[in-house]
Design a protein around this motif. Structure first.
Motif, mmCIF file in Angstrom:
data_model
loop_
_atom_site.group_PDB
_atom_site.id
_atom_site.type_symbol
_atom_site.label_atom_id
_atom_site.label_comp_id
_atom_site.label_asym_id
_atom_site.label_seq_id
_atom_site.Cartn_x
_atom_site.Cartn_y
_atom_site.Cartn_z
ATOM 1 N N ARG A 88 0.981 -0.921 -0.053
ATOM 2 C CA ARG A 88 -0.163 -0.316 0.039
ATOM 3 C C ARG A 88 0.539 1.281 0.249
ATOM 4 N N GLN A 89 0.817 2.383 -1.049
ATOM 5 C CA GLN A 89 1.357 3.430 -1.149
ATOM 6 C C GLN A 89 0.529 4.395 -0.950
ATOM 7 N N ARG A 90 0.967 5.557 0.080
ATOM 8 C CA ARG A 90 0.071 7.151 0.288
ATOM 9 C C ARG A 90 1.224 8.078 -0.580
ATOM 10 N N LEU A 91 0.970 8.599 -1.219
ATOM 11 C CA LEU A 91 1.705 9.893 -2.086
ATOM 12 C C LEU A 91 1.326 11.125 -1.107
ATOM 13 N N GLU A 92 2.303 11.585 -0.854
ATOM 14 C CA GLU A 92 2.259 12.969 -0.015
ATOM 15 C C GLU A 92 2.821 14.391 -0.386
ATOM 16 N N LEU A 93 1.635 15.531 -0.504
ATOM 17 C CA LEU A 93 3.096 16.371 -1.024
ATOM 18 C C LEU A 93 3.189 17.912 0.357
ATOM 19 N N ASP A 94 4.202 18.236 0.284
ATOM 20 C CA ASP A 94 4.652 19.326 1.320
ATOM 21 C C ASP A 94 4.970 20.538 0.043
ATOM 22 N N ALA A 95 4.685 21.629 0.102
ATOM 23 C CA ALA A 95 4.907 22.371 -0.808
ATOM 24 C C ALA A 95 4.986 23.957 0.198
ATOM 25 N N TYR A 96 6.052 24.338 -0.873
ATOM 26 C CA TYR A 96 6.291 26.124 -0.131
ATOM 27 C C TYR A 96 6.183 27.498 -0.777
ATOM 28 N N LEU A 97 5.653 27.626 -1.252
ATOM 29 C CA LEU A 97 6.100 29.186 -2.566
ATOM 30 C C LEU A 97 5.989 30.443 -2.107
ATOM 31 N N MET A 98 6.410 31.241 -2.694
ATOM 32 C CA MET A 98 6.777 32.282 -2.938
ATOM 33 C C MET A 98 6.459 33.250 -4.002
ATOM 34 N N LEU A 99 5.353 33.944 -4.418
ATOM 35 C CA LEU A 99 4.931 34.560 -5.435
ATOM 36 C C LEU A 99 4.966 36.255 -5.381
ATOM 37 N N THR A 100 5.899 36.184 -6.369
ATOM 38 C CA THR A 100 6.643 37.807 -6.623
ATOM 39 C C THR A 100 5.643 38.293 -7.525
ATOM 40 N N PRO A 101 4.718 38.739 -7.670
ATOM 41 C CA PRO A 101 4.284 39.382 -8.875
ATOM 42 C C PRO A 101 4.693 40.897 -9.667
ATOM 43 N N GLY A 102 5.262 41.672 -10.854
ATOM 44 C CA GLY A 102 5.477 42.539 -11.258
ATOM 45 C C GLY A 102 5.169 43.616 -11.054
ATOM 46 N N PRO A 103 5.028 44.837 -11.050
ATOM 47 C CA PRO A 103 4.277 46.093 -11.103
ATOM 48 C C PRO A 103 2.716 45.809 -11.614
ATOM 49 N N ASP A 104 2.758 45.187 -12.386
ATOM 50 C CA ASP A 104 1.295 45.047 -13.268
ATOM 51 C C ASP A 104 0.736 43.751 -12.275
ATOM 52 N N PRO A 109 6.991 32.927 -15.243
ATOM 53 C CA PRO A 109 7.391 31.867 -14.318
ATOM 54 C C PRO A 109 8.756 32.157 -13.461
ATOM 55 N N ARG A 110 9.473 33.396 -14.085
ATOM 56 C CA ARG A 110 10.426 33.249 -13.133
ATOM 57 C C ARG A 110 10.805 34.481 -11.854
ATOM 58 N N GLU A 111 8.654 34.473 -11.678
ATOM 59 C CA GLU A 111 9.114 35.137 -10.554
ATOM 60 C C GLU A 111 7.791 34.176 -8.816
ATOM 61 N N ARG A 112 8.084 32.788 -9.505
ATOM 62 C CA ARG A 112 8.106 31.545 -8.718
ATOM 63 C C ARG A 112 8.947 31.491 -8.198
ATOM 64 N N ASP A 113 9.186 30.923 -6.563
ATOM 65 C CA ASP A 113 10.227 30.078 -5.741
ATOM 66 C C ASP A 113 9.520 29.353 -4.972
ATOM 67 N N GLY A 114 10.262 28.350 -4.377
ATOM 68 C CA GLY A 114 10.256 27.681 -3.637
ATOM 69 C C GLY A 114 10.175 26.115 -3.484
ATOM 70 N N LEU A 115 9.690 25.117 -2.733
ATOM 71 C CA LEU A 115 9.804 24.296 -2.883
ATOM 72 C C LEU A 115 8.637 23.273 -2.893
ATOM 73 N N TYR A 116 8.444 22.092 -3.808
ATOM 74 C CA TYR A 116 7.877 20.983 -3.901
ATOM 75 C C TYR A 116 8.465 19.587 -3.861
ATOM 76 N N VAL A 117 8.433 19.108 -2.479
ATOM 77 C CA VAL A 117 8.332 17.681 -1.903
ATOM 78 C C VAL A 117 7.414 16.214 -1.900
ATOM 79 N N VAL A 118 7.037 15.919 -2.841
ATOM 80 C CA VAL A 118 6.802 13.692 -3.150
ATOM 81 C C VAL A 118 7.364 13.481 -2.536
ATOM 82 N N THR A 119 6.803 12.818 -1.493
ATOM 83 C CA THR A 119 7.256 11.153 -0.475
ATOM 84 C C THR A 119 5.688 10.230 -1.009
ATOM 85 N N ILE A 120 6.472 9.286 -0.954
ATOM 86 C CA ILE A 120 6.125 8.040 -1.090
ATOM 87 C C ILE A 120 6.083 7.341 -0.188
ATOM 88 N N ALA A 121 5.111 6.656 1.295
ATOM 89 C CA ALA A 121 5.680 6.334 2.167
ATOM 90 C C ALA A 121 5.221 4.455 1.520
#
Length: 152
Positions: A88-104, A109-121
């Motif tokens: 039996r497998q369980r898939l988990e997601l941990d994500a932390y995102l920083m979105l910095t829009p332009g003045p408009d 895509p260049r204004e996104r930073d962060g980390l996605y972690v996918v874990t299979i138990a």
């Protein structure tokens, strides 16, 4: 013929550079935050510079898409599944995102930073093992099995 080779090479390099810079079109920051909120992300705050910080922790959602080692199509994997050997497998997601829009107010895509972690138990015969991959926005990660995941 040697005179054409540098010109062809230069043309190829220009086309390759253009291909790297093209990506998803910019979207309004509000629309992207609404999309991510619908996928379970929660706002953690906004910096003085206007960076929106979002976080998600739980079962894998449509925030990531994966494909098997031999597959050509990315899709959202199920949060739970049973392998052919009964594991039996369980898939988990941990994500932390920083979105910095332009003045408009648009987010490229260049204004996104962060980390996605996918874990299979994986639970088999009373024993649980885990395997994780990590990747950033615009990137992908691959498990030993060959399954590759990326953000949507």
């Amino acid at each position: 013929m040697t005179r054409r080779t540098p010109a062809l090479l230069a043309a190829f390099l220009v086309l390759a550079a253009c291909a790297e810079t093209t990506g998803p079109a910019p979207v309004p920051i509000r629309a992207e935050v609404a999309r991510l909120s619908a996928l379970g992300f929660r706002a953690q705050g906004t910096t003085a510079e206007g960076t929106q910080v979002l976080r998600y922790a739980g079962p894998v959602t449509a925030a990531v898409a994966c494909r098997s080692g031999t597959g050509a199509t990315f899709h959202t994997p199920p949060a739970q599944r049973v392998r052919g050997d009964g594991a039996r497998q369980r898939l988990e997601l941990d994500a932390y995102l920083m979105l910095t829009p332009g003045p408009d107010g648009m987010l490229s895509p260049r204004e996104r930073d962060g980390l996605y972690v996918v874990t299979i138990a994986t639970r088999l015969r009373g024993r649980t093992t885990t395997e994780s991959i990590a990747f950033g926005p615009g990137e992908s990660g691959s498990f030993r099995s060959g399954m590759t995941c990326r953000p949507t």
